[in-house]
Design a protein around this motif. Structure first.
Motif, short mmCIF file in Angstrom:
data_model
loop_
_atom_site.label_atom_id
_atom_site.label_comp_id
_atom_site.label_asym_id
_atom_site.label_seq_id
_atom_site.Cartn_x
_atom_site.Cartn_y
_atom_site.Cartn_z
N GLY A 18 36.01 57.26 43.33
CA GLY A 18 34.76 57.14 44.05
C GLY A 18 34.60 55.77 44.66
O GLY A 18 35.53 54.96 44.64
N THR A 19 33.42 55.54 45.21
CA THR A 19 33.09 54.25 45.79
C THR A 19 31.72 53.81 45.32
O THR A 19 30.86 54.64 44.99
N LEU A 20 31.54 52.51 45.27
CA LEU A 20 30.26 51.91 44.89
C LEU A 20 29.96 50.76 45.84
O LEU A 20 30.85 49.98 46.18
N GLU A 21 28.72 50.64 46.23
CA GLU A 21 28.29 49.50 47.04
C GLU A 21 27.54 48.55 46.11
O GLU A 21 26.41 48.81 45.71
N VAL A 22 28.23 47.48 45.71
CA VAL A 22 27.68 46.51 44.76
C VAL A 22 28.05 45.10 45.21
O VAL A 22 28.85 44.92 46.13
N GLY A 23 27.51 44.10 44.53
CA GLY A 23 27.70 42.72 44.94
C GLY A 23 29.06 42.11 44.64
O GLY A 23 29.49 41.18 45.32
N SER A 24 29.75 42.62 43.61
CA SER A 24 31.03 42.01 43.23
C SER A 24 31.90 43.03 42.50
O SER A 24 31.42 44.09 42.08
N GLN A 25 33.16 42.66 42.32
CA GLN A 25 34.08 43.53 41.60
C GLN A 25 33.64 43.68 40.14
O GLN A 25 33.71 44.76 39.57
N ASN A 26 33.17 42.58 39.55
CA ASN A 26 32.69 42.66 38.16
C ASN A 26 31.51 43.61 38.03
O ASN A 26 31.41 44.35 37.04
N GLU A 27 30.62 43.58 39.00
CA GLU A 27 29.48 44.50 38.98
C GLU A 27 29.96 45.95 39.11
O GLU A 27 29.43 46.85 38.46
N ALA A 28 30.96 46.17 39.95
CA ALA A 28 31.52 47.51 40.10
C ALA A 28 32.09 48.00 38.77
O ALA A 28 31.84 49.14 38.36
N ILE A 29 32.83 47.14 38.09
CA ILE A 29 33.41 47.52 36.80
C ILE A 29 32.31 47.85 35.79
O ILE A 29 32.39 48.84 35.07
N SER A 30 31.27 47.03 35.78
CA SER A 30 30.14 47.30 34.86
C SER A 30 29.49 48.63 35.15
O SER A 30 29.18 49.41 34.23
N ARG A 31 29.27 48.93 36.42
CA ARG A 31 28.64 50.20 36.80
C ARG A 31 29.50 51.39 36.40
O ARG A 31 29.00 52.41 35.92
N ILE A 32 30.80 51.25 36.61
CA ILE A 32 31.72 52.34 36.26
C ILE A 32 31.66 52.60 34.75
O ILE A 32 31.58 53.75 34.30
N LYS A 33 31.65 51.53 33.97
CA LYS A 33 31.55 51.67 32.51
C LYS A 33 30.22 52.29 32.11
O LYS A 33 30.16 53.11 31.19
N GLU A 34 29.14 51.92 32.81
CA GLU A 34 27.82 52.51 32.53
C GLU A 34 27.82 54.01 32.79
O GLU A 34 27.05 54.75 32.16
#
Length: 58
Positions: A18-34
């Protein structure tokens, strides 16, 4: 905000993409884990100027 594509594994061991529109790669990783997934690949998507305009218009 940057767009990140990801590949992750869900709790059943199935691959999800998938794709996510977030501020940083770390934020993307956090969202995926959530979402309950284990991220295996996360990368920023480099838009062409046309794609960036289209995404901003949405």
């Amino acid at each position: 905000m940057p767009l990140f594509s990801y590949i992750a594994i869900d709790k059943e061991g199935k691959q999800k993409e998938g794709t996510l529109e977030v501020g940083s790669q770390n934020e993307a990783i956090s969202r995926i884990k959530e979402m309950g997934f284990y991220p295996t690949q996360v990368a920023e998507v480099k838009d062409t100027p046309e794609e960036a305009k289209k995404r901003k218009a949405q």
